[in-house]
Enzyme design. Structure first.
Site, mmCIF file in Angstrom:
data_model
loop_
_atom_site.group_PDB
_atom_site.id
_atom_site.type_symbol
_atom_site.label_atom_id
_atom_site.label_comp_id
_atom_site.label_asym_id
_atom_site.label_seq_id
_atom_site.Cartn_x
_atom_site.Cartn_y
_atom_site.Cartn_z
ATOM 1 N N PHE A 13 0.837 -1.206 0.000
ATOM 2 C CA PHE A 13 0.000 0.000 0.000
ATOM 3 C C PHE A 13 0.869 1.253 0.000
ATOM 4 O O PHE A 13 2.102 1.159 0.070
ATOM 5 C CB PHE A 13 -0.922 -0.026 1.210
ATOM 6 C CG PHE A 13 -0.193 -0.325 2.498
ATOM 7 C CD1 PHE A 13 0.677 0.593 3.049
ATOM 8 C CD2 PHE A 13 -0.366 -1.549 3.145
ATOM 9 C CE1 PHE A 13 1.349 0.336 4.228
ATOM 10 C CE2 PHE A 13 0.307 -1.821 4.336
ATOM 11 C CZ PHE A 13 1.163 -0.878 4.864
ATOM 12 N N SER A 249 7.095 0.512 10.734
ATOM 13 C CA SER A 249 6.835 -0.799 10.122
ATOM 14 C C SER A 249 5.536 -0.811 9.334
ATOM 15 O O SER A 249 4.558 -0.184 9.713
ATOM 16 C CB SER A 249 6.780 -1.856 11.224
ATOM 17 O OG SER A 249 5.969 -2.931 10.809
ATOM 18 N N LYS A 250 5.575 -1.574 8.244
ATOM 19 C CA LYS A 250 4.396 -1.736 7.395
ATOM 20 C C LYS A 250 3.217 -2.304 8.156
ATOM 21 O O LYS A 250 2.085 -2.151 7.764
ATOM 22 C CB LYS A 250 4.722 -2.754 6.292
ATOM 23 C CG LYS A 250 5.406 -2.198 5.091
ATOM 24 C CD LYS A 250 5.363 -3.257 4.007
ATOM 25 C CE LYS A 250 6.586 -3.152 3.142
ATOM 26 N NZ LYS A 250 6.746 -4.253 2.235
ATOM 27 N N ARG A 251 3.541 -3.039 9.211
ATOM 28 C CA ARG A 251 2.472 -3.742 9.920
ATOM 29 C C ARG A 251 1.707 -2.829 10.871
ATOM 30 O O ARG A 251 0.629 -3.173 11.329
ATOM 31 C CB ARG A 251 3.043 -4.937 10.688
ATOM 32 C CG ARG A 251 3.373 -6.103 9.772
ATOM 33 C CD ARG A 251 3.927 -7.260 10.559
ATOM 34 N NE ARG A 251 5.204 -6.912 11.160
ATOM 35 C CZ ARG A 251 6.367 -6.991 10.525
ATOM 36 N NH1 ARG A 251 6.401 -7.411 9.285
ATOM 37 N NH2 ARG A 251 7.490 -6.649 11.119
ATOM 38 N N LEU A 252 2.264 -1.659 11.159
ATOM 39 C CA LEU A 252 1.597 -0.763 12.104
ATOM 40 C C LEU A 252 0.388 -0.091 11.468
ATOM 41 O O LEU A 252 0.442 0.330 10.313
ATOM 42 C CB LEU A 252 2.565 0.344 12.533
ATOM 43 C CG LEU A 252 3.497 0.088 13.686
ATOM 44 C CD1 LEU A 252 4.277 1.364 13.998
ATOM 45 C CD2 LEU A 252 2.712 -0.344 14.908
#
Ligand code: GLU
Length: 487
Positions: A13, A249-252
């Protein structure tokens, strides 16, 4: 003529860091009447997903970062004279350039298999090609026959110096770079070649990007030089860190720019906040900027070298400021979809009514989504009273019943149901009951909204209308009477 670009790899994204890079390039182009280009670095077919392409373009669009040249998106067709703007469609060009370098002796064929090179590493433990095929004779090459090969760039001896607009002069010893692959055995270009070829062919004048690319830059500079192309100016800005000071981080949640849209943030605030993640204005301590103001004041010289930490509270504060900056009509248009999404039927309300709703809530919205809390009682019946508020504001039910009956009596006589006449009616009640304003207004708010906080009391009462207001006072009286009877 200034030409800048954002060159995302659509393998995820739109990350907040990419948005920042895009914004700086965009601001710089807009400020200098230059051209801003969107180029998709989608050479890695396996990691590219059309969904990500859509998501990224949508993210840029939402932020207001529009591109002058770029690939087709939605119903907008490709724009610009230097296309195609997707690397996957430019393969032949990269191959042509790679073979030109081969012909000039600036690249060479390497027949070593990947496996055979696995044990060759530099001091930091990264693969380092020792140059086995660097000096093969034409004879030796002929002997290889049809064996597969990659093309490697012949890294020159010496030093590469980068005059970076943010980092200053940065020197790299070329010996830290091995002869890197520019074209794979299957004919696919490697990132370093593709990026440089595109920057040359798209006549990019300024490369503003994250400082995670700084160590790649010497390779790029060497390629520019080998191709006798003028060198664009480089500016490497620091990465965005999360609230703990780690790489974002991308996951946040919030790494995806569109998360902020879902959370009720306005793009004006995101753009303002993201600009400040590295850039500061000359005007000390100034933090609120509209997009036109950012264009006016932006300069690369004022981008700092140290990474900025994300601060959600500051973003929320800026968001509130930007929401207050909107016209009530604009705010109304942004609130309607949120109200609808939460099951509130806005079609029964007039435009004027909805504009007034936006207006009376405007001061109290840190995010657009807060409108749900601030206005649910306009769309739904009050099903419950906040227990804490009830305990505090309706401590003596008998007395409150007397107050409410008095208020009911006064309000039912009002003909022109609007703020001033409502206020006057309450003032009269206060005088007649010999109590302070708050003694009547706060318990009334609980009766009308079920809450202890919300938009201005007379404003909301005006919007509720006479019938609903009197009904709700009635219901509260019934409720309090029932409560009394039980005790
Ligand atoms: N595709 C690269 C990235 O997403 C950008 C490279 C560049 O800006 O030169 O990090």
């Amino acid at each position: 003529m200034i030409r800048t670009r954002i060159a995302p790899s659509p393998s995820g994204f739109l990350h907040i860091g990419t948005a920042k890079t895009a914004l700086y390039n965009w601001l710089f182009a807009r400020k200098n009447n230059g051209t801003f280009i969107l180029r998709l670095e989608d050479t890695d077919a396996e990691r590219t997903d059309e969904q990500f392409v859509q998501g990224m373009c949508e993210g840029f669009k939402w932020l207001g970062i529009d591109w002058d040249e770029g690939p087709p998106f939605g119903d907008v067709s490709e724009k610009g004279n230097y296309g195609p703007y997707r690397q996957s469609q430019r393969k032949e060009l990269y191959q042509k350039i790679a073979y030109q370098l081969l012909e000039k002796g600036k690249a060479y064929k390497c027949f070593c298999s990947k496996e055979s090179l696995e044990s060759y590493k530099d001091e930091a433990g990264n693969l380092y090609y020792p140059g086995f095929c660097r000096n093969l004779t034409p004879e030796q090459i002929r002997e290889k026959g049809d064996a597969p090969y990659v093309l490697r760039f012949r890294v020159p001896e010496g030093e590469t110096v980068i005059e970076d607009l943010i980092q200053g002069t940065v020197r790299f010893n070329n010996s830290q770079y091995d002869d890197f692959v520019i074209l794979r055995a299957n004919g696919d270009p490697v990132f370093h070649l593709a990026v440089v070829v595109d920057d040359i062919y798209m006549k990019i004048t300024h490369i503003i990007r994250g400082d995670d690319h700084l160590t790649n830059t010497p390779r790029h500079v060497m390629l520019f030089n080998a191709l006798n192309a003028p060198l664009p100016k480089h500016a490497h800005h620091p990465l965005v860190l999360d609230e703990q000071g780690r790489k974002y981080s991308k996951r946040l949640h919030g790494a995806n720019v569109l998360d902020w849209r879902d959370d009720g943030y306005v793009p004006e605030a995101i753009v303002n906040y993201v600009a400040l993640l590295g850039w500061t204005s000359e005007e000390e301590n100034r933090e609120f900027f509209t997009l036109p103001e950012l264009i006016q004041y932006f300069s690369i010289e004022r981008i700092g070298k140290s990474p900025a930490r994300f601060d959600r509270r500051k973003l929320e504060w800026l968001n509130g400021l930007h929401i207050r900056h909107l016209s009530p009509e604009d705010l109304r248009n942004r609130l309607i979809p949120i109200l609808e999404k939460n099951g509130f039927d806005t079609s029964t309300k007039s435009k004027e009514w909805l504009t007034k709703l936006a207006h009376i809530c405007q001061e109290k919205l840190p995010t657009l989504n807060r409108i749900v809390f601030l206005s649910d009682f306009f769309f739904n019946e009050v099903e419950a009273y906040e227990p804490e508020a009830e305990a505090k504001l309706w401590k003596s039910p008998q007395q409150i019943i007397v107050y409410f009956e008095k208020i009911q009596d006064k309000l039912s006589q009002i003909e022109l149901w609007e703020h001033d006449s409502l206020k006057k009616a309450y003032e009269e009640c206060c005088a007649e009951l010999n109590v302070k304003f708050g003694a009547l207004v706060n318990p009334s708010r609980l009766a009308l909204t079920g809450k202890s906080v919300g938009p201005g009391f007379f404003e909301l009462t005006e919007l509720l209308g006479k019938e609903v207001t009197l009904n709700r006072l009635n219901r509260a009286i019934e409720y309090l009477k029932a409560k009394e009877a039980k005790s």
